[in-house]
Design an enzyme around this catalytic site. Structure first.
Site, PDB file in Angstrom:
ATOM      1  N   SER A  58     -10.260  -0.319   7.301  1.00 50.84           N
ATOM      2  CA  SER A  58      -9.484  -0.335   6.327  1.00 50.84           C
ATOM      3  C   SER A  58      -8.999  -1.140   5.118  1.00 50.84           C
ATOM      4  O   SER A  58      -8.249  -1.088   4.638  1.00 50.84           O
ATOM      5  CB  SER A  58      -8.419   1.048   5.918  1.00 50.84           C
ATOM      6  OG  SER A  58      -9.083   2.111   5.532  1.00 50.84           O
ATOM      7  N   SER A  99      -9.778   2.431   3.648  1.00 50.83           N
ATOM      8  CA  SER A  99      -8.227   2.932   2.306  1.00 50.83           C
ATOM      9  C   SER A  99      -8.022   2.145   1.687  1.00 50.83           C
ATOM     10  O   SER A  99      -7.041   2.875   0.581  1.00 50.83           O
ATOM     11  CB  SER A  99      -8.037   3.941   2.965  1.00 50.83           C
ATOM     12  OG  SER A  99      -7.212   3.130   4.201  1.00 50.83           O
ATOM     13  N   LYS A 127       0.527  -1.152  -0.374  1.00 48.50           N
ATOM     14  CA  LYS A 127       0.265   0.107   0.051  1.00 48.50           C
ATOM     15  C   LYS A 127       1.218   0.965   0.005  1.00 48.50           C
ATOM     16  O   LYS A 127       2.105   1.379   0.866  1.00 48.50           O
ATOM     17  CB  LYS A 127      -1.019  -0.157   1.099  1.00 48.50           C
ATOM     18  CG  LYS A 127      -1.699   0.936   0.829  1.00 48.50           C
ATOM     19  CD  LYS A 127      -2.860   0.880   2.618  1.00 48.50           C
ATOM     20  CE  LYS A 127      -3.681   1.676   2.776  1.00 48.50           C
ATOM     21  NZ  LYS A 127      -4.757   2.183   3.394  1.00 48.50           N
TER      22      LYS A 127
HETATM   23  N1  GLN Z   1     -12.862   4.868   7.016  1.00 53.02           N
HETATM   24  C1  GLN Z   1     -12.757   5.042   8.305  1.00 53.02           C
HETATM   25  C2  GLN Z   1     -12.081   6.246   8.053  1.00 53.02           C
HETATM   26  O1  GLN Z   1     -12.279   6.833   6.874  1.00 53.02           O
HETATM   27  C3  GLN Z   1     -11.222   3.982   8.235  1.00 53.02           C
HETATM   28  C4  GLN Z   1      -9.961   4.464   7.180  1.00 53.02           C
HETATM   29  C5  GLN Z   1      -8.850   3.546   7.823  1.00 53.02           C
HETATM   30  O2  GLN Z   1      -9.023   2.807   8.299  1.00 53.02           O
HETATM   31  N2  GLN Z   1      -7.304   4.070   7.449  1.00 53.02           N
HETATM   32  O3  GLN Z   1     -11.255   6.811   9.072  1.00 53.02           O
END
Ligand code: GLN
Length: 494
Positions: free
Chosen positions: A175, A151, A76
């Site tokens: 995410s 994400s 990532k």
């Molecule tokens: N969707 C969550 C956020 O926007 C989690 C994101 C993540 O786990 N990086 O904060």
């Protein structure tokens, strides 16, 4: 070749049925020809990958190469990679060539694992749909009009479309698990502190944790040990020996004693709160059927309650923005990253560099976080959220007195269409309603495919106690021995 699992590929590498150069070139070519539509990679590091593959082949030729040597995976783009752009999905870091490797990147490199490239993601890992990436959204390989989740949507789409056998990812509030669910693959977020955060660009430091995505639990188990462990460079990493994550994969080893069924003796809790109003009924059906499957495998299930679950989204959306507002203050246009043209003075430099390079969602969170931490509001918001966090954590501690694992849905519904939640940030925030509590408590969580709704995958979440990753992987593996959801591929990427 692209349908082979990590387990199969490493065996072929070790027996020299295939070379790392052949395998790496195969995946690079597949990315080049197939990723145009998906957009799952931000950077493909072909030259470096082939050089790493050659070095891996030389080690394999000597006969004592590590088990994963020569295997290509993707990282990532939140993980720093020396000499390679590390953008974190943001215009702010579009020009940032990292001068060092994240600990997990160098750990894999030491094992001879090859890096194919860097995967797309929501900007600074803030989002659940990949729509906030500066590099454009990633498409879901199962339905290209739908999001892959976020994400880590790039890593999830790449693994689901067989562009990489596995990928690293990060999980601050869901995410890894939510995109794994929406893309029909297996993803695991380890216990907080199990995997070093050094070189992983910080979003919310008390929640961020690196983990993995692959097609099945066995592959995750094979890869997890190499990224785990204490790191003196990360003050929050935990000095505990690394488990053998494959130790519960064989039938019978997870059950207590010599019993007929592989999950005999395993106690599973089903939280009432995870089958709440917002859960799509078809998703619920798949999850309930999966629970029956666990019972058939010998596990006992019982209803449990995690009474403070309702506080997790509000607490998270105070704590995560608060921490992000502090973490992202380092991006000031001075040392590295984006700098505006012709700044008039220092204030102008800070102000324009940040307003020109951060996207809307990142700005929204910095504003909310700075507000929640400000002198007059700290007690009302941040301190309160921390108290809620403790209650959420205590719910889990109480639950794990009686059960070994907790099971429920990963996310409330299957992949949704692009733009369908864009106008309402809160609708997007609710995507993580079942995953966020785990981060607040620091517990490990994973998602495994458990069915489909309208041709789109559904994920089952498995939550374990601290450091229970091996047990979770064992249970997930038994489930995958009895089902074939993890083997299904999106039609155009078979
Ligand atoms: N969707 C969550 C956020 O926007 C989690 C994101 C993540 O786990 N990086 O904060």
């Amino acid at each position: 070749m692209h349908n082979q699992t990590v387990a199969q590929l490493v065996e072929q590498l070790q027996s020299k049925a295939v070379s790392s150069v052949e395998l790496t070139q195969y995946f690079i070519d597949r990315i080049k020809s197939r990723d145009g539509e998906l957009n799952s990679f931000i950077t493909v590091t072909e030259e470096q990958a082939i050089a790493q593959a050659k070095a891996a082949d030389a080690r394999l030729a000597q006969g004592d190469a590590p088990a994963l040597c020569g295997l290509p995976i993707a990282h990532k783009d939140i993980f720093c990679t020396e000499g390679v752009r590390t953008s974190c999905g943001s215009k702010m870091l579009d020009n940032f060539i990292s001068p060092y490797d994240a600990t997990i990147v160098s750990k894999y490199q030491q094992q001879g694992v090859v890096c194919l490239g860097k995967t797309n993601m929501d900007e600074f890992a803030m989002g659940s749909s990949n729509e906030t990436s500066y590099y454009g959204p990633v498409k879901n390989p199962w339905a290209t009009n739908c999001v892959p989740g976020g994400s880590s949507g790039g890593s999830a789409a790449a693994v689901a479309a067989r562009l990489a056998p596995a990928a690293t990812a990060s999980d601050t509030g869901g995410s890894i698990r939510q995109p794994a669910a929406l893309c029909g693959i297996t993803g695991l977020k380890p216990t907080y502190g199990r995997v070093s955060r050094y070189g992983m660009i910080a979003f919310a430091s008390s929640l961020d944790q690196a983990g993995l995505m692959a097609r099945n639990a066995e592959d995750v188990a094979l890869l997890l040990g190499s990224m785990s462990g204490f790191d003196p460079k990360d003050a929050t990493s935990i000095d505990e020996p690394v488990d053998d994550y494959t130790r519960f994969l064989n039938a019978g080893t997870l059950s207590s004693g010599n019993t007929a069924k592989p999950l005999n003796g395993v106690r599973i809790g089903i939280p009432d709160e995870y089958f709440s109003e917002g859960l799509n009924p078809d998703t619920e059906k798949c999850v309930r059927e999966a629970i029956e499957q666990f019972e058939k495998l010998g596990a006992t299930t019982k209803a449990i309650t995690l009474p403070h679950t309702g506080l997790s989204v509000p607490a998270y959306y105070v704590i995560a923005p608060a921490e992000c507002s502090a973490n992202l203050s380092r991006f000031d246009g001075v040392r590295y990253g984006y700098r505006c043209e012709n700044p008039q003075d220092l204030d102008d430099l800070y102000c324009r560099s940040r307003s020109e390079a951060f996207g809307d969602e990142v700005k929204r969170r910095i504003l909310v976080g700075a507000y929640a931490l400000s002198a007059g509001y700290y007690d009302a918001y941040f301190a309160k959220a921390q108290k809620a966090r403790r209650l959420i954590q205590q719910d889990f501690v109480a639950a794990f007195n009686d059960v070994d694992l907790i099971i429920g849905p990963t996310s409330p519904s299957p992949a949704f269409e692009f733009g369908s939640k864009g106008a309402d940030p809160v609708a997007m925030y609710l995507e993580d309603i079942y995953t966020i509590a785990t981060n607040l408590a620091g517990l490990p969580g994973m998602s495994v495919p458990c069915g489909k709704v309208d041709g789109k995958p559904v994920g089952l979440q498995i939550i374990g106690n601290y450091f229970a990753e091996a047990k979770m992987l064992g249970a997930a593996h038994q489930f995958q021995q009895a089902t074939d959801f993890h083997q299904q591929a999106p039609a155009t990427y078979e």
